[in-house]
Write a protein that holds these residues in place. Structure first.
Motif, PDB file in Angstrom:
ATOM      1  N   LEU A 130       0.827  -1.217   0.000  1.00 63.62           N
ATOM      2  CA  LEU A 130       0.000   0.000   0.000  1.00 63.62           C
ATOM      3  C   LEU A 130       0.855   1.259   0.000  1.00 63.62           C
ATOM      4  O   LEU A 130       0.503   2.251  -0.646  1.00 63.62           O
ATOM      5  N   ARG A 131       1.990   1.241   0.691  1.00 62.39           N
ATOM      6  CA  ARG A 131       2.879   2.413   0.668  1.00 62.39           C
ATOM      7  C   ARG A 131       3.484   2.611  -0.727  1.00 62.39           C
ATOM      8  O   ARG A 131       3.598   3.745  -1.197  1.00 62.39           O
ATOM      9  N   GLU A 132       3.850   1.518  -1.392  1.00 60.88           N
ATOM     10  CA  GLU A 132       4.329   1.627  -2.778  1.00 60.88           C
ATOM     11  C   GLU A 132       3.209   2.162  -3.676  1.00 60.88           C
ATOM     12  O   GLU A 132       3.456   2.975  -4.570  1.00 60.88           O
ATOM     13  N   SER A 133       2.010   1.704  -3.431  1.00 59.13           N
ATOM     14  CA  SER A 133       0.851   2.172  -4.196  1.00 59.13           C
ATOM     15  C   SER A 133       0.638   3.662  -3.985  1.00 59.13           C
ATOM     16  O   SER A 133       0.340   4.402  -4.927  1.00 59.13           O
ATOM     17  N   ALA A 167      -9.151  14.756  -9.361  1.00 66.13           N
ATOM     18  CA  ALA A 167     -10.147  14.371  -8.349  1.00 66.13           C
ATOM     19  C   ALA A 167     -10.120  12.859  -8.122  1.00 66.13           C
ATOM     20  O   ALA A 167     -10.143  12.401  -6.965  1.00 66.13           O
ATOM     21  N   GLN A 168     -10.035  12.087  -9.195  1.00 65.89           N
ATOM     22  CA  GLN A 168     -10.000  10.630  -9.053  1.00 65.89           C
ATOM     23  C   GLN A 168      -8.733  10.170  -8.337  1.00 65.89           C
ATOM     24  O   GLN A 168      -8.785   9.295  -7.463  1.00 65.89           O
ATOM     25  N   GLU A 169      -7.600  10.745  -8.705  1.00 62.41           N
ATOM     26  CA  GLU A 169      -6.339  10.345  -8.074  1.00 62.41           C
ATOM     27  C   GLU A 169      -6.323  10.734  -6.591  1.00 62.41           C
ATOM     28  O   GLU A 169      -5.812   9.980  -5.759  1.00 62.41           O
ATOM     29  N   GLU A 170      -6.887  11.882  -6.267  1.00 61.80           N
ATOM     30  CA  GLU A 170      -6.952  12.275  -4.859  1.00 61.80           C
ATOM     31  C   GLU A 170      -7.863  11.340  -4.069  1.00 61.80           C
ATOM     32  O   GLU A 170      -7.591  11.042  -2.905  1.00 61.80           O
ATOM     33  N   MET A 171      -8.935  10.864  -4.710  1.00 62.77           N
ATOM     34  CA  MET A 171      -9.799   9.868  -4.056  1.00 62.77           C
ATOM     35  C   MET A 171      -9.020   8.579  -3.802  1.00 62.77           C
ATOM     36  O   MET A 171      -9.125   7.982  -2.724  1.00 62.77           O
ATOM     37  N   HIS A 172      -8.222   8.150  -4.766  1.00 63.21           N
ATOM     38  CA  HIS A 172      -7.414   6.940  -4.588  1.00 63.21           C
ATOM     39  C   HIS A 172      -6.431   7.111  -3.437  1.00 63.21           C
ATOM     40  O   HIS A 172      -6.253   6.204  -2.632  1.00 63.21           O
ATOM     41  N   LEU A 173      -5.786   8.272  -3.393  1.00 62.78           N
ATOM     42  CA  LEU A 173      -4.837   8.534  -2.304  1.00 62.78           C
ATOM     43  C   LEU A 173      -5.540   8.449  -0.952  1.00 62.78           C
ATOM     44  O   LEU A 173      -5.004   7.870  -0.006  1.00 62.78           O
ATOM     45  N   GLY A 174      -6.733   9.028  -0.877  1.00 64.95           N
ATOM     46  CA  GLY A 174      -7.501   8.966   0.367  1.00 64.95           C
ATOM     47  C   GLY A 174      -7.842   7.541   0.757  1.00 64.95           C
ATOM     48  O   GLY A 174      -7.744   7.162   1.935  1.00 64.95           O
ATOM     49  N   GLU A 175      -8.213   6.715  -0.229  1.00 65.67           N
ATOM     50  CA  GLU A 175      -8.525   5.305   0.044  1.00 65.67           C
ATOM     51  C   GLU A 175      -7.303   4.569   0.574  1.00 65.67           C
ATOM     52  O   GLU A 175      -7.393   3.822   1.553  1.00 65.67           O
ATOM     53  N   ARG A 177      -4.603   5.828   1.984  1.00 60.87           N
ATOM     54  CA  ARG A 177      -4.240   6.335   3.326  1.00 60.87           C
ATOM     55  C   ARG A 177      -5.141   5.729   4.393  1.00 60.87           C
ATOM     56  O   ARG A 177      -4.679   5.373   5.483  1.00 60.87           O
ATOM     57  N   LYS A 178      -6.433   5.605   4.106  1.00 64.60           N
ATOM     58  CA  LYS A 178      -7.362   5.005   5.065  1.00 64.60           C
ATOM     59  C   LYS A 178      -7.047   3.520   5.273  1.00 64.60           C
ATOM     60  O   LYS A 178      -7.141   3.014   6.384  1.00 64.60           O
ATOM     61  N   MET A 179      -6.650   2.829   4.219  1.00 67.30           N
ATOM     62  CA  MET A 179      -6.307   1.421   4.360  1.00 67.30           C
ATOM     63  C   MET A 179      -5.030   1.223   5.174  1.00 67.30           C
ATOM     64  O   MET A 179      -4.858   0.197   5.825  1.00 67.30           O
ATOM     65  N   LEU A 180      -4.148   2.219   5.153  1.00 64.63           N
ATOM     66  CA  LEU A 180      -2.913   2.124   5.920  1.00 64.63           C
ATOM     67  C   LEU A 180      -3.105   2.393   7.421  1.00 64.63           C
ATOM     68  O   LEU A 180      -2.243   2.056   8.228  1.00 64.63           O
TER      69      LEU A 180
END
Length: 185
Positions: A130-133, A167-175, A177-180
Motif C-alpha cells: 500500500l505504501r508503494e501504491s 479528483a479521481q487520483e486524490e480519491m485513490h490517495l484517500g482510500e 491512506r485510510k487502508m494504511l
C-alpha cells in the motif's frame, strides 16, 4: 478540415426547422465558431502537453502492471477483498492510459510505447504494498497537476480532463491512506 464538415453537418441537422437561407447563414456562423474553437489549441504548447500526456499514459500503464503484480502477491485472511480492489485499480489504470492516448492522437501526435518506472522492493506485506501504491498514485497526481498548469484557461477539454483525473487520483490517495491506518487511529 474533415472535422469541420462533420460538425457543420451535425449543426445543420439540428436546425431542421429553419428556412434554407437561415440554415446557410447558421452553417457559415457555425464553421467560423468551430474554426475558432480548434484554433484555441494554438494557445497551448501542444508538444509540451503531449509530453505530459505521454508521461501520464506511461505512469498509468505502469499502474496496470504494478496493481496486477500486487494482486498476485497478497496472502492471508483479507486476501479476497484486497485482490479485488487491486484488480479494479489495474483496470482503472488501463482506462486512464487509454484516455491519455486518445487525447494524444486527438492532438495529432503519436502515443508512447514506453511504460513508467516499475520499482520492485520484494516486500509483499500489505502495508508495504500500500505504501508503494501511495507513491505511485502521488506520481500520477503530479503529472495531472502538471497538465492542468499547462492548459488551465487555454483549453477547456484538456482542463476538464485534468481536473477530473486529479479528483479521481486524490480519491485513490484517500482510500490508500485510510487502508494504511489501524483501527482506532
Amino acid at each position: 478540415m474533415d472535422e469541420l464538415y462533420v460538425l457543420q453537418a451535425y449543426s445543420t441537422s439540428m436546425i431542421g426547422f429553419l428556412s434554407k437561407q437561415k440554415k446557410i447563414e447558421y452553417s457559415r456562423t457555425s464553421i467560423h465558431t468551430i474554426r475558432e474553437a480548434f484554433m484555441t489549441n494554438a494557445q497551448i504548447d501542444i508538444e509540451e502537453v503531449v509530453t505530459v500526456l505521454n508521461k501520464i499514459m506511461e505512469t498509468e500503464l505502469a499502474g496496470v502492471v504494478r496493481y496486477t503484480h500486487y494482486a498476485l502477491m497478497v496472502f492471508g485472511y483479507g486476501r479476497i477483498p484486497i485482490v479485488s480492489w487491486m484488480r479494479s485499480q489495474a483496470s482503472e489504470s488501463l482506462m486512464h492510459a487509454n484516455e491519455a492516448g486518445e487525447l494524444i492522437t486527438q492532438l495529432g501526435n503519436h502515443p508512447s510505447l514506453g511504460i513508467g518506472p516499475l520499482l520492485e522492493t520484494h516486500r509483499h506485506d500489505i502495508g508495504d504494498i500500500l505504501r508503494e501504491s501511495l507513491d505511485h498514485e502521488m506520481l500520477a497526481l503530479s503529472a495531472y497537476y502538471t497538465l492542468l498548469e499547462l492548459v488551465s484557461g487555454r483549453n477547456v477539454m484538456l482542463e476538464e480532463y485534468a481536473r477530473r483525473m486529479i479528483a479521481q487520483e486524490e480519491m485513490h490517495l484517500g482510500e490508500v491512506r485510510k487502508m494504511l491506518k489501524k483501527p482506532g487511529e
